[in-house]
Design a protein around this motif. Structure first.
Motif: not given
Length: 320
Positions: A191-197, A199-200, A218-222, A313-314
């Protein structure tokens, strides 16, 4: 050829023979004096003193199969670099003496780097028993050997290896730089959360493969990043492999806190638990990146290349 010339040739021949005999005697003498001095037990504690500064002595201690390092004057201990400790143990366990260079160091301490200001004193213990005292002087002019003393004796010996660099390390150099190291196959989601909010989350999907066995995709779940598209499975797998270990460039001071401005957070969700890595973006790209991880109690820095694995980044993971 006159008689004087003949005499000179004979004299030169005699000198050459005597020189050869002398060289052979020196070589035999050196070989006969060479010996290996071994320890009677395995050390579980090593104390290293630079010069006469006992207050700043380093202490390396065995603790349940691993090694810790710290200052003798402090109760704080850190995981030690295993390769450095193994090198110390090997050097202490077998001292390979090539010969005696001086029977008494008193008048030649400076010459051999064994004076109070430059010598390194290494003590090896098993429990409370002192197994060995090794005093290390300077390396020879070839930098392949060094001068040492053993167990407080006044004699100076020539040791087979150059040991000074091994025992002159500071605390920071003896600490392990490993933040964590895991098997990438145990990573089930990231789970990756960037400073600008933004998320993926990517999650591993294990399903039966054709021909038997299991296939991992691998699946993108968020995803709140605004980037869309199918994941590049090979790219994600390569990224995950690079996240299976983390090594610090430098450790921060005890009690130092992470600079929170511009912090990027990455959670590695594994079969054995979750590792959270926070990366603070530096003001300048030339600066080291400050990080914190849930697996260690202190902040640390890494280089830009390492940091970029944790702020990916995604868009880099989408099929182009």
């Amino acid at each position: 050829m006159n008689k004087i010339a003949i005499r000179k040739l004979v004299l030169l021949a005699v000198i050459a023979v005597l020189a050869a005999v002398y060289a052979a005697q020196v070589a035999v003498s050196r070989r006969s004096s060479a010996r290996t001095v071994r320890l009677e037990a395995d050390p579980d504690r090593i104390v290293v003193v630079m010069g006469t500064d006992e207050d700043s002595a380093l202490e390396v201690v065995s603790d349940g199969g691993s090694w810790l390092v710290g200052l003798s004057s402090s109760a704080v201990r850190y995981p030690a670099d295993e390769a450095s400790v193994e090198g110390m143990l090997s050097a202490l366990s077998e001292i390979k003496i090539l010969g005696t260079v001086s029977s008494n160091v008193a008048s030649d301490a400076d010459r051999y780097g064994l004076d109070d200001s430059t010598r390194i004193t290494v003590r090896a213990y098993s429990g409370e028993k002192l197994l060995r005292t090794l005093t290390v002087g300077k390396n020879t002019s070839t930098a392949s050997q060094c001068y040492v003393q053993l167990d407080g004796k006044s004699a100076v010996y020539l040791e087979e290896k150059a040991l000074r660099g091994m025992f002159s390390l500071e605390l920071s150099a003896l600490r392990s730089r490993t933040v964590y190291q895991i098997n990438s196959d145990t990573i089930m989601a990231i789970r990756s959360a960037a400073p600008d909010g933004a998320v993926f989350t990517v999650a591993r999907d294990i399903s039966p493969a054709q021909g038997g066995g299991n296939a991992s995709v691998w699946n993108l779940t968020e995803n709140t990043t605004g980037t869309a598209g199918p994941l590049d499975d090979a790219g994600v797998t390569s990224w995950v492999s690079g996240l299976s270990y983390l090594t610090a460039s430098e450790w921060g001071e005890d009690g130092e806190e992470l600079v929170l401005a511009g912090t990027h957070s990455l959670e590695l969700i594994t079969t054995g638990g979750t590792y959270t890595v926070n990366v603070s973006v530096p003001p300048s790209e030339d600066e080291m990146w400050q990080c914190a991880c849930s697996s260690v109690p202190y902040v640390f820095t890494v280089g830009k290349y390492t940091a970029q694995r944790y702020i990916k980044p995604l868009s880099d993971l989408i099929v182009k």
